[in-house]
Design a protein around this motif. Structure first.
Motif, PDB file in Angstrom:
ATOM      1  N   LEU A  84      51.290  34.344  77.569  1.00 18.84           N
ATOM      2  CA  LEU A  84      51.962  35.376  76.776  1.00 18.84           C
ATOM      3  C   LEU A  84      51.002  36.565  76.759  1.00 18.84           C
ATOM      4  CD1 LEU A  84      53.420  33.688  73.538  1.00 18.84           C
ATOM      5  CD2 LEU A  84      54.691  34.643  75.480  1.00 18.84           C
ATOM      6  N   ALA A 118      55.487  31.411  68.288  1.00 15.35           N
ATOM      7  CA  ALA A 118      55.446  30.590  69.512  1.00 15.35           C
ATOM      8  C   ALA A 118      55.065  29.149  69.163  1.00 15.35           C
ATOM      9  CB  ALA A 118      54.437  31.191  70.509  1.00 15.35           C
ATOM     10  N   ARG A 129      57.417  25.775  69.714  1.00 10.23           N
ATOM     11  CA  ARG A 129      56.920  24.582  70.415  1.00 10.23           C
ATOM     12  C   ARG A 129      57.085  23.347  69.531  1.00 10.23           C
ATOM     13  NH1 ARG A 129      51.133  24.944  72.981  1.00 10.23           N
ATOM     14  NH2 ARG A 129      52.320  25.784  74.726  1.00 10.23           N
ATOM     15  N   LEU A 142      62.471  35.231  71.996  1.00 12.31           N
ATOM     16  CA  LEU A 142      62.008  34.147  72.878  1.00 12.31           C
ATOM     17  C   LEU A 142      63.103  33.092  73.041  1.00 12.31           C
ATOM     18  CD1 LEU A 142      58.272  33.691  71.774  1.00 12.31           C
ATOM     19  CD2 LEU A 142      59.151  34.840  73.815  1.00 12.31           C
ATOM     20  N   LEU A 176      59.492  27.331  75.830  1.00 10.91           N
ATOM     21  CA  LEU A 176      58.578  28.465  75.647  1.00 10.91           C
ATOM     22  C   LEU A 176      57.944  28.758  77.003  1.00 10.91           C
ATOM     23  CD1 LEU A 176      57.193  30.303  73.562  1.00 10.91           C
ATOM     24  CD2 LEU A 176      55.540  28.479  73.175  1.00 10.91           C
ATOM     25  N   THR A 196      60.441  38.062  67.213  1.00  6.04           N
ATOM     26  CA  THR A 196      59.832  37.238  68.253  1.00  6.04           C
ATOM     27  C   THR A 196      60.625  35.945  68.456  1.00  6.04           C
ATOM     28  OG1 THR A 196      57.671  38.142  67.670  1.00  6.04           O
ATOM     29  CG2 THR A 196      57.669  36.156  69.004  1.00  6.04           C
ATOM     30  N   LEU A 213      49.527  29.537  77.360  1.00 10.14           N
ATOM     31  CA  LEU A 213      50.363  28.547  76.671  1.00 10.14           C
ATOM     32  C   LEU A 213      50.007  27.099  77.018  1.00 10.14           C
ATOM     33  CD1 LEU A 213      53.796  30.391  76.810  1.00 10.14           C
ATOM     34  CD2 LEU A 213      52.406  29.951  74.788  1.00 10.14           C
TER      35      LEU A 213
END
Ligand code: ADP
Ligand code: MG
Length: 388
Positions: free
Chosen positions: A65, A100, A104, A141, A110, A137, A80
């Motif tokens: 990212l 993020a 996950r 995503l 992701l 975000t 990641l």
């Protein structure tokens, strides 16, 4: 909308040597009325506003990212393949990285991406730029890499959890909820304990909302917030012994006057009770397009926050006072925790220039700060923009 979004698209191209695949937008939010009662069992009336944050994104072939913001210097690159944990050195990027990590944890896909944020929402002023960047975000995503986007309520709850657990700020649900669920020309009557909600029409027509930034930081807000919560708990325990009520906002003024003799505790309870009634009265005023009544309710809310709840301060009082004395103003109040931050005013559009000039002048005469004025309209919640 940002005027210079085309230059942001160009900047994305320069930064990442490729075009953005999509653009998303998350609004900031303003709570129209219902201040300091969310933790007292009351209802709040937030709305998503036209000021907010854009994000441009393109997928990467690797697992990185790469995050940039035009509002904060420095690129943050995150692999990641590693565990995602809060890290001071990631600064502002902890907000998108916290999201993020939560994606996950929820077993949602992701992938690596290049992301560029740009905002016209002032940070740290009570318009909830933190909730906006989180919800933005998550929504972006999940839209880009997931098979379908979660229900918006679920996104709000997930992002509140990011702010509570990853960032470590103990906020309620109102901000993320308004940003995820906002609707153009509507406010949201929200019960923060049950998430029961109702959209209330708010077509501003000849009027506009103007955010008034004192530019004074909310220094005392945290300690006074805890003190107010304790005082409200005392008020509720006194009242529930006598009347059996379980919710301070449901106490009537006569019950408070009869059963609470300690003057400070009594004032705190009076604020909770009358402010909750003002939320209901504001909904009635908005339903009948009575902006004069809405303006008066803003004024009464400020008076109660200042005199009964005692969370205003010289700068907030000065900017609210400057607003109500300026051309075209129907009402104004402090918003947020208090002791600094922003106010909100309702202004007739045709007077906007005179209003702004006058507020800036009066505020500069009574404080050492410069007022920031942000006219805004009521916007949709987080969404994909059609700009590319
Ligand atoms: P508020 O939510 O009232 O605006 P907070 O202190 O909770 O204030 O959140 C502000 C923080 O959110 C900023 O200091 C920054 O770390 C992050 N942030 C918000 N908007 C942006 C942006 N456009 N770019 C980078 N970081 C941002
Ligand atoms: Mg915040």
């Amino acid at each position: 909308m940002l005027n210079d979004i085309s230059s942001t698209i160009d900047l994305f191209q320069q930064l990442y040597s490729e075009s953005a695949r999509a653009i998303y937008f998350a609004p900031g939010r303003v709570n129209l009325i219902g201040e300091h009662i969310d933790y007292n069992g009351g209802k709040v009336l937030p709305a998503a506003i036209s000021l907010g944050i854009y994000a441009l994104i393109s997928p990467r072939q690797d697992r990185k990212l790469v995050l940039n913001s035009l509002n904060v210097p420095g690129t943050v690159e995150f692999n990641l393949e590693n565990e995602i944990v809060y890290d001071k050195k990631n600064l502002w990027a902890n907000y998108p990285l916290g999201v993020a990590a939560a994606l996950r944890q929820a077993n949602l896909p992701l992938e690596g991406a290049n992301i560029l944020f740009q905002s016209n929402l002032p940070h740290g002023s009570g318009l909830s730029s933190s909730a906006a960047i989180e919800v933005l975000t998550w929504f972006m995503l999940q839209s880009e890499f997931g098979s379908s986007v979660d229900e918006r309520e679920k996104i709000a709850l997930q992002c509140q959890k990011v702010e509570n657990e990853f960032i470590g700020v103990h906020c309620g649900i109102m901000d993320q909820f308004a940003i995820a669920m906002g609707k153009k020309d509507s406010a949201i009557l929200l019960d923060t304990s049950t998430l029961e909600h109702e959209y209330i029409p708010l077509e501003l027509n000849n009027y506009c909302l103007v955010i008034l930034n004192t530019n004074k930081k909310r220094t005392l807000a945290d300690s006074k917030y805890n003190e107010r919560r304790e005082q409200c708990e005392i008020a509720l325990s006194l009242l529930s012994k006598k009347t059996g009520i379980q919710n301070l906002c449901e106490a009537t003024v006569s019950q408070i006057e009869k059963y609470i003799s300690e003057p400070v505790i009594r004032k705190r309870a009076l604020h909770a009770s009358t402010e909750n009634q003002r939320v209901l009265d504001t909904c009635a005023a908005l339903r009948s397009h009575d902006f004069i009544a809405f303006g008066n309710l803003l004024n009464e809310s400020h008076r109660s926050l200042k005199e009964n709840y005692e969370v205003s301060g010289h700068e907030l009082d000065s900017i609210v006072d400057a607003a109500v004395k300026s051309p075209g103003c129907l009402g104004a109040r402090m918003i947020g925790a208090g002791f600094g931050g922003c106010g909100l005013s309702l202004v007739e559009k045709q007077y906007l220039d005179d209003f702004s000039r006058n507020v800036k002048k009066l505020y500069a005469e009574s404080t050492e700060y410069k007022a920031g004025l942000y006219p805004c309209t009521i916007s949709d919640g987080v969404h994909k923009s059609t700009l590319v």
